[in-house]
Design a protein around this motif. Sequence first.
Motif, mmCIF file in Angstrom:
data_model
loop_
_atom_site.group_PDB
_atom_site.id
_atom_site.type_symbol
_atom_site.label_atom_id
_atom_site.label_comp_id
_atom_site.label_asym_id
_atom_site.label_seq_id
_atom_site.Cartn_x
_atom_site.Cartn_y
_atom_site.Cartn_z
ATOM 1 N N UNK A 197 0.851 -1.193 0.000
ATOM 2 C CA UNK A 197 0.000 0.000 0.000
ATOM 3 C C UNK A 197 0.881 1.235 0.000
ATOM 4 N N UNK A 198 0.391 2.299 -0.660
ATOM 5 C CA UNK A 198 1.131 3.546 -0.732
ATOM 6 C C UNK A 198 0.170 4.734 -0.725
ATOM 7 N N UNK A 199 0.591 5.821 -0.058
ATOM 8 C CA UNK A 199 -0.118 7.085 -0.139
ATOM 9 C C UNK A 199 0.369 7.849 -1.364
ATOM 10 N N UNK A 200 -0.543 8.569 -2.019
ATOM 11 C CA UNK A 200 -0.156 9.419 -3.130
ATOM 12 C C UNK A 200 0.620 10.626 -2.614
ATOM 13 N N UNK A 201 1.505 11.212 -3.435
ATOM 14 C CA UNK A 201 2.262 12.391 -2.999
ATOM 15 C C UNK A 201 1.382 13.562 -2.585
ATOM 16 N N UNK A 202 0.176 13.652 -3.176
ATOM 17 C CA UNK A 202 -0.743 14.723 -2.790
ATOM 18 C C UNK A 202 -1.450 14.425 -1.473
ATOM 19 N N UNK A 203 -1.390 13.170 -1.021
ATOM 20 C CA UNK A 203 -1.992 12.783 0.249
ATOM 21 C C UNK A 203 -3.465 12.457 0.187
ATOM 22 N N UNK A 204 -4.084 12.516 -0.997
ATOM 23 C CA UNK A 204 -5.531 12.336 -1.093
ATOM 24 C C UNK A 204 -5.977 10.908 -1.374
ATOM 25 N N UNK A 205 -5.037 10.032 -1.730
ATOM 26 C CA UNK A 205 -5.402 8.661 -2.084
ATOM 27 C C UNK A 205 -4.447 7.672 -1.417
ATOM 28 N N UNK A 206 -5.028 6.628 -0.832
ATOM 29 C CA UNK A 206 -4.273 5.457 -0.388
ATOM 30 C C UNK A 206 -4.594 4.331 -1.352
ATOM 31 N N UNK A 207 -3.582 3.746 -1.983
ATOM 32 C CA UNK A 207 -3.777 2.674 -2.955
ATOM 33 C C UNK A 207 -3.166 1.390 -2.438
ATOM 34 N N UNK A 208 -3.775 0.257 -2.813
ATOM 35 C CA UNK A 208 -3.309 -1.047 -2.348
ATOM 36 C C UNK A 208 -3.271 -2.044 -3.497
ATOM 37 N N UNK A 209 -2.154 -2.772 -3.612
ATOM 38 C CA UNK A 209 -1.969 -3.800 -4.636
ATOM 39 C C UNK A 209 -2.542 -5.112 -4.133
ATOM 40 N N UNK A 210 -3.538 -5.656 -4.824
ATOM 41 C CA UNK A 210 -4.311 -6.788 -4.292
ATOM 42 C C UNK A 210 -4.133 -8.077 -5.091
ATOM 43 N N UNK A 211 -4.342 -9.186 -4.398
ATOM 44 C CA UNK A 211 -4.194 -10.506 -5.000
ATOM 45 C C UNK A 211 -5.270 -10.811 -6.037
ATOM 46 N N UNK A 212 -6.378 -10.081 -6.047
ATOM 47 C CA UNK A 212 -7.451 -10.366 -6.997
ATOM 48 C C UNK A 212 -7.280 -9.605 -8.316
ATOM 49 N N UNK A 213 -6.126 -8.972 -8.515
ATOM 50 C CA UNK A 213 -5.860 -8.260 -9.754
ATOM 51 C C UNK A 213 -6.340 -6.822 -9.759
ATOM 52 N N UNK A 214 -6.766 -6.319 -8.617
ATOM 53 C CA UNK A 214 -7.245 -4.936 -8.539
ATOM 54 C C UNK A 214 -6.266 -4.073 -7.755
ATOM 55 N N UNK A 215 -6.374 -2.771 -7.963
ATOM 56 C CA UNK A 215 -5.715 -1.792 -7.107
ATOM 57 C C UNK A 215 -6.824 -1.038 -6.394
#
Length: 356
Positions: free
Chosen positions: A29-47
């Motif tokens: 998981x990573x926060x965007x540089x702007x701080x508005x989005x947390x994204x996660x790399x998932x086993x089901x092929x989604x972010x």
Amino acid sequence: MKEDSKELALKYKTKKIIDLACPVQICAARFSPCGNVLAAACFDGSVRRWDSSTDKFTELTPINGHNGWVQAIAFHPTNKVLYSADSWGKLIASSYLDKESKPIWKNDKAHDGWIRKISPSPDGKLLATCGTDKLIKVWSTADGSLVKEFKDFSWDPLSVAFTPDSKSILVGDLLGKIAQIDASTGKKLRELDASAMYKLDRLQDVGGVRCFAFDSKGEILACGGISPNRGGFVQGPSLVIIFDWKSGKEISRIKSGSENDGYVYDLLFITDSILAGVSSGQPGNGKVFFNLVGETQPFINLATMPNCHSFALHPLGKKIAIVSTNANSSGNGKVLDKNKDYATNHSPVNILEIPS
């Protein structure tokens, strides 16, 4: 003046804000540089995405398009672009703020199989990847075109990262070797020794350099892995080796006290003198640690979240996202839920706050 460990433990004592439920396992998981989005790399092929501009962390529409497990994600340092890579070798660039995100560009066969790590250059021009095909590739962030391909790695590259000046790429392999290669020519400039992270045991190669972190000045390099005691059912204390970047000499080591603490999978510098990370061990072990650079033992060592795989810091420096694994599921079919069904694994995302 040297900071006191007890004072640091109070200063950086975290409190939990919220647990984000995710029905599948997450690699990173990573926060965007702007701080508005947390994204996660998932086993089901989604972010998967959450709105991280408030403490509610409202879930957004996932980014789809991958075939296999999404193994790695990274944000462009200035543009509103997220890069993601999967276990089938696909690499995608997406606009992460769009409600229904579509690829800006994609490469279905960026690598022949598993892409392990990705790293954008600090100047935002290039993206480095490494895979199980034993290749290091450099891509244009603008259009996804291949810029360079480096083939002279006899052992599996497990980690890749640009240096702060964007001129070199670090490659960490299974044997505990760290190669610094010129990003434009592929020439090996030097090699750092992290062989304490490797062991041949029971005809099995175990260990390797799993992650990198530079301080903000580019003067200190930290790499994470394990000090393996045995193969088979791999066990060993987690290990971080810290180098002076200019000289390439080892400064210190951070080694946990338990052989169940396992691999260090993620590292970052909270400040130039404080290093934080997560480890994942067997069975169901894992820690979140904060360490003063130069000290051999952490001043914070949380063991409340099992099998931690990712540590992300919000750009404002107050919120932390820890990806762990659900407790009470050993993966051997013995653990059943109330309906007597096999309890599949999933990854809670623990949102913590540094009050001070």
